[in-house]
Scaffold this motif. Sequence first.
Motif, PDB file in Angstrom:
ATOM      1  N   LYS A   1      -6.545 166.144 114.326  1.00 33.42           N
ATOM      2  CA  LYS A   1      -6.272 167.485 113.836  1.00 33.42           C
ATOM      3  C   LYS A   1      -5.460 167.412 112.550  1.00 33.42           C
ATOM      4  O   LYS A   1      -4.456 166.695 112.463  1.00 33.42           O
ATOM      5  CB  LYS A   1      -5.492 168.291 114.892  1.00 33.42           C
ATOM      6  N   ARG A   2      -5.903 168.171 111.556  1.00 34.99           N
ATOM      7  CA  ARG A   2      -5.158 168.313 110.303  1.00 34.99           C
ATOM      8  C   ARG A   2      -5.372 169.726 109.787  1.00 34.99           C
ATOM      9  O   ARG A   2      -6.495 170.104 109.446  1.00 34.99           O
ATOM     10  CB  ARG A   2      -5.588 167.289 109.258  1.00 34.99           C
ATOM     11  N   GLY A   3      -4.293 170.472 109.751  1.00 36.33           N
ATOM     12  CA  GLY A   3      -4.385 171.848 109.283  1.00 36.33           C
ATOM     13  C   GLY A   3      -5.314 172.654 110.159  1.00 36.33           C
ATOM     14  O   GLY A   3      -5.240 172.614 111.386  1.00 36.33           O
ATOM     15  N   PRO A   4      -6.243 173.392 109.556  1.00 41.07           N
ATOM     16  CA  PRO A   4      -7.156 174.239 110.346  1.00 41.07           C
ATOM     17  C   PRO A   4      -8.337 173.476 110.941  1.00 41.07           C
ATOM     18  O   PRO A   4      -9.150 174.057 111.645  1.00 41.07           O
ATOM     19  CB  PRO A   4      -7.650 175.258 109.313  1.00 41.07           C
ATOM     20  N   LEU A   5      -8.449 172.161 110.635  1.00 41.13           N
ATOM     21  CA  LEU A   5      -9.612 171.385 111.063  1.00 41.13           C
ATOM     22  C   LEU A   5      -9.256 170.455 112.218  1.00 41.13           C
ATOM     23  O   LEU A   5      -8.255 169.730 112.168  1.00 41.13           O
ATOM     24  CB  LEU A   5     -10.159 170.554 109.891  1.00 41.13           C
ATOM     25  N   THR A   6     -10.097 170.477 113.245  1.00 36.30           N
ATOM     26  CA  THR A   6     -10.012 169.524 114.351  1.00 36.30           C
ATOM     27  C   THR A   6     -11.374 168.878 114.520  1.00 36.30           C
ATOM     28  O   THR A   6     -12.398 169.577 114.585  1.00 36.30           O
ATOM     29  CB  THR A   6      -9.606 170.211 115.664  1.00 36.30           C
ATOM     30  N   VAL A   7     -11.407 167.546 114.572  1.00 32.54           N
ATOM     31  CA  VAL A   7     -12.661 166.819 114.763  1.00 32.54           C
ATOM     32  C   VAL A   7     -12.472 165.829 115.902  1.00 32.54           C
ATOM     33  O   VAL A   7     -11.351 165.430 116.235  1.00 32.54           O
ATOM     34  CB  VAL A   7     -13.113 166.090 113.482  1.00 32.54           C
ATOM     35  N   GLY A   8     -13.581 165.441 116.499  1.00 39.74           N
ATOM     36  CA  GLY A   8     -13.503 164.485 117.592  1.00 39.74           C
ATOM     37  C   GLY A   8     -14.867 163.985 117.989  1.00 39.74           C
ATOM     38  O   GLY A   8     -15.904 164.455 117.510  1.00 39.74           O
ATOM     39  N   GLY A   9     -14.852 163.007 118.874  1.00 41.84           N
ATOM     40  CA  GLY A   9     -16.105 162.436 119.340  1.00 41.84           C
ATOM     41  C   GLY A   9     -15.942 161.797 120.701  1.00 41.84           C
ATOM     42  O   GLY A   9     -14.830 161.498 121.152  1.00 41.84           O
TER      43      GLY A   9
END
Length: 724
Positions: free
Chosen positions: A630-638
């Motif tokens: 997570k960084r700022g308004p963005l969350t990514v994952g897999g």
Amino acid sequence: MKTPFRLTLLAAAIAASCAVHAQQAPKPLAKEDKIQQVEVKGAADAYDPRRDDTASKIVVNHDEIVKYGDTSVLDVLKRVPGVTVSGTGGGRGGEIRMRGLGAGYTQVLLNGERAPAGFSIDSLAPDVIERIEVLRAASAEFSTQSIAGTINIVLKKTIKTAQRELKAGYGHGHDVANPSLNLQLSDRIGKLSYSLSANLSRSHFWREPATVERHLDTADRLDGLRLGHQSDAARFTAFNLGPRLNWSFDNGDTLTSQTFFNINRFQNASEGRLATRLGPLPAYPALDQTMSNDNRFFREELNWVHKFAGGGKLDAKLSGLYGALANATYRTGSGNPASPALHEVIFSAGTDRGISSMGKYTSASWEGHALAFGWDGGYSTRDDARRDRDYFRPDVALPGGDEVYNAHVARLAVYTQDEWNVTPRWSVYLGARWEGIQTRTEGNTFATAHSRSTVWSPLMQTLYKLPDTKGDQVRLAVTRTYKAPGLQSLIPHRFTSVNNSQTEPDFIGNPNLQPELALGIDASYEHYWAEGALLSASVSSRRIDGYTRNQVLFDGTRWVSMPSNAGQARTHGLELEAKFPLKALIDTKEALDLRASLSRNWSTVDSVPGPNNRLDAQTPFSATLGADYKRGPLTVGGSYVFKNGGQVRVSANQISYQSVRRDLDLYALWKFDPKLQLRVATSNLLAQDYISESSYVLAGNGTQSTRTITPLYRSVRATLEMKF
């Protein structure tokens, strides 16, 4: 051979000593002391059921459930440590498994109760679920029909603040299109709170599986070869509606009404062709089938909670359910001059009705004890009717085509349990549960059959937090569990296959089936070294008596599969899990969370010769890897899920095979503002085909095998989530 009896006596003796200790315990604390005790426990957010409960439990919260924007709960469960989902993937038609075991070894509950046979778990939308509880060892509160473990799916209950949320999603791939819509509403009006959850999804998918049928003679020479191709076009529509009302009364009592309504419709059109390259023709080389399935499920639950002045609490629940299932199948077969043309219409319908009552009284009369007594009982009926007609003459019944049968199931369970905090570092859970099930089935094509079973289950779990450590603890559990025969396995009704063979036999139930009984032991070590950081290792073992397997036999005219109790089985397992934020390892401000798990399972069935005489096509090895950033308004994952396959010897003559399964899913979440966000997820990025095979060896005749290859493809899904 006396070990199970000795362990049962040991558990009973421990339970008896606990009861004696409770009777000799000091008098209850004064009221002001009780208030002080509650206050020193701290905020509710500090409580972690995974870490603090004596009974081993994994809780998957709602945020984790909706992370990938899945439309089926099966896709959610495949990423849970220690849980695998069988089948081709895609969230439809799979089976939920713990320790690699399905077929009733893994108990799946909905709000603590079993759903009727007609209800499809894979039609349950993740958005209507509050949490998923995974229990590795049995507890007295839930049914002990949980040899492998229990998965309890809890529908949304908590109403903290007013909420209005709308989600609109669309998924697309080479073989699938899937729009969905979800609405969540909740609010409070004085002492009344309410919530409404509604979900509508529709899936279109296309599959083109290919089959290879081979026959080898006794000298392993190929003397039969058929190549098959099938084209499936299907549509699945599901609607979930869950209104909930909660009243709080002046005396502290609460009354909750929770309704769950599910409608799903499945339609499929299939064209199958078998080209014979060597050997005799099958009965119907060309087989076309159109099928529709309508399923309706309604459940109403009333839950009353009353707190007594002395600190005790009564939690009672009354629920009723209604389920209706209707099928229509149209078959046409041709291509073999020796077989009459097949023009068949099959209509079938089933109705489930039931009422059940569950309750638990918890006593707070003894310091350090949470003593509880409870019950769980119910009565249900299932009515089925089947009509077989000629396609061109739907008013004319085919010989033996009309069947009507019904089943009545009565069950009752009573239990007691106590969670005893022996010391601040050591807690013990002791429980005992008695369950009885009585079934009566009757129909126009078989004699009335009766089945009755009773099981007594003593249970023990303990948690010890190691001294001079910040977060190290060990667990041990000894349990007696069982697997009751499924209703369809008890009904002596024959389900016929079109191209009957050793690998495609008819199926008939066995009313003489008895429960499988298991004695189990689980042990684990857990290490918590920072907030959200966990390392754990657990081992387990089960000895199963009265193991049930399907035996394929030739009755003189057709091949038939029938379940029967056949000897003893053993299963063992090892599970490793790690999850932690990166900041628990290094000094960083990056919000990166990592997780991994590994499960290794072994099993043997003594009535089946080896090698590979595993239980129920048990998954021998599975693993998961995952990360979220997570960084700022963005969350990514897999998430990467690996599930091993291989051969399983089902009987001395029958072998099945499943291919290795690898799933790679990714997601990204962008928050535009507190009320608007976009979630994009991809699934099955490796696009791996699914392969299964079944073979049967007949002495003096040779080996018949059927191999099926189902191509699978990548898909992407976008969901817009709006709060208003």
